[in-house]
Design a protein around this motif. Structure first.
Motif, PDB file in Angstrom:
ATOM      1  N   THR A 113     -50.506   8.183  92.525  1.00 15.25           N
ATOM      2  CA  THR A 113     -50.485   7.495  91.228  1.00 15.25           C
ATOM      3  C   THR A 113     -50.736   6.003  91.440  1.00 15.25           C
ATOM      4  N   PRO A 114     -51.030   5.278  90.367  1.00 15.75           N
ATOM      5  CA  PRO A 114     -51.182   3.820  90.495  1.00 15.75           C
ATOM      6  C   PRO A 114     -49.962   3.170  91.135  1.00 15.75           C
ATOM      7  N   GLU A 164     -53.040  -1.498  86.749  1.00 10.61           N
ATOM      8  CA  GLU A 164     -53.298  -0.063  86.585  1.00 10.61           C
ATOM      9  C   GLU A 164     -51.998   0.698  86.363  1.00 10.61           C
ATOM     10  N   GLU A 183     -49.328  -0.476  85.160  1.00  7.05           N
ATOM     11  CA  GLU A 183     -48.822  -0.814  83.828  1.00  7.05           C
ATOM     12  C   GLU A 183     -49.579  -0.018  82.751  1.00  7.05           C
ATOM     13  N   ALA A 184     -50.875   0.097  82.948  1.00  2.00           N
ATOM     14  CA  ALA A 184     -51.717   0.770  81.950  1.00  2.00           C
ATOM     15  C   ALA A 184     -51.312   2.221  81.752  1.00  2.00           C
ATOM     16  N   VAL A 185     -50.829   2.860  82.806  1.00  2.00           N
ATOM     17  CA  VAL A 185     -50.434   4.267  82.651  1.00  2.00           C
ATOM     18  C   VAL A 185     -48.933   4.400  82.391  1.00  2.00           C
ATOM     19  N   GLY A 186     -48.306   3.276  82.081  1.00  2.00           N
ATOM     20  CA  GLY A 186     -46.900   3.342  81.678  1.00  2.00           C
ATOM     21  C   GLY A 186     -45.906   3.516  82.816  1.00  2.00           C
ATOM     22  N   GLN A 187     -46.341   3.217  84.037  1.00  2.00           N
ATOM     23  CA  GLN A 187     -45.389   3.366  85.144  1.00  2.00           C
ATOM     24  C   GLN A 187     -44.528   2.124  85.341  1.00  2.00           C
TER      25      GLN A 187
END
Lengths: 209, 209
Positions: A92-93, A150, A152-156
């Motif tokens: 994952t990112p 990245e 942050e963009a996927v909500g991690q």
DNA sequence: GTCTATATCCCGATAGAC
DNA sequence: GTCTATCGGGATATAGAC
């Protein structure tokens, strides 16, 4: 005929190249310990040559500094690329952020002489040399920033983070290890990295809902 | 009669004391920027006096260094004590950890010249002076460690932390701000402190069950 | 390539006038 | 207290032998 330059590209390292390397290693170690203004005579002695001989290999102090800092950033870039490349496709990112942090920390905690010299000396150089090295530092910072974005963009990541600030904070924690950490029986580099990852990643990642 | 020494304890500061102070401020600023080996002539010029005049106030470089580092630690200790004193009686151990972090960060981000000079110079001094200042650093570290241990004892910290390592990691993040942070329109010192607290405290505190 | 010897420069430190 | 002038030590950098 009488020298080895003809074969240096094959495998062996010319005598000159070897001495040059010893001088660089000594310089990195002493820059790390004593900072920019170390006496060149001390560097020479640590490298097992006389002061005058330095000038066959380097133009002077700044030439030496330049080379040490360049090598430090080169090693760092390589290390980061390698850690990222080792990740499985399923990473994952946030895994990639983690890998970058590990790479940075490994450099600081293990390969430390060049890395610590870089940490200590980069902030006090100026002029043209600074500009050149500043760009490399910037590029490295931007890579990490991209990884954070990245994630942050996927909500991690936790909402409300200022990513550039967060980046400088954890890179600072890593850089500073060079000032206090020495490998010993009680604490391995890995154990420090583990604590770092705990604090930083759990600090920035989004809470499980 | 003709000088002001008689009244200096009342309110006014003697001329000598004022000059001495200007020299110290200049020294802190330049030690911060250029490190230990700054030229004393530059310090003098920045303070608006001639080189020779330095020696009326200080014995030499190390006397100046000693004084700057001492003042830095003094200010830091005061700041920590003050933050802790302001806490209400209901404050938890973790609140006290937070207060200490805020105090450290305030010093680094705001009062920065002395603090940053201390950060940069302490690691490269040696001998008797190092020993003396090392003790003060130790004491400060032990205070923070004690606060962390209290928080751990009441279950406010995540299990499995190595507290001395955690301490050095976040103090490193704080120390390093001196190398990159400059106050500006986009980011106030407070906003950096907020990010720091988010990362560190949420990173180390026990998860709500 | 590495050494020895030395020229040169810079900077810390002091002396003494004001 | 602060200045000007200068001395002396030490480190960088060069020249030239080997």
């Amino acid at each position: 005929m009488k020298n080895s330059t003809k074969v240096k590209n094959l495998k062996s390292i010319s005598k000159s190249e070897e001495t040059r390397q010893r001088i660089l290693d000594a310089a990195a170690r002493l820059f790390r310990k004593q900072g920019y203004s170390v006496r060149l005579a001390d560097v020479a002695e640590a490298a097992g040559v006389k002061t005058g001989s330095l000038y066959y290999h380097f133009k002077g102090r700044d030439d030496l500094v330049d080379e040490v800092l360049s090598l430090a950033m080169e090693k760092l870039d390589q290390c980061v690329q390698q850690e990222l490349a080792l990740l499985p496709d399923s990473a994952t990112p946030l895994d990639r952020v983690k890998a970058a942090i590990i790479a940075d920390a490994k450099m600081a905690l293990e390969v430390s002489d060049y890395s610590a010299a870089n940490t200590r000396i980069f902030p006090i150089i100026s002029g043209e040399m600074r500009k050149r090295h500043y760009i490399r530092h910037q590029k490295h910072g931007e890579l990490i920033n991209a990884l954070l974005e990245e994630a942050e963009a996927v909500g991690q990541l936790r909402p409300g983070l200022d990513l550039p600030t967060i980046r400088m904070l954890f890179l600072g924690a890593i850089a500073w290890t060079g000032e206090w950490y020495r490998p010993n029986r009680e604490r391995s580099p890995e154990s420090v990295i583990e604590q770092l990852l705990t604090m930083v990643l759990l600090g920035i990642q989004a809470p499980r809902k």
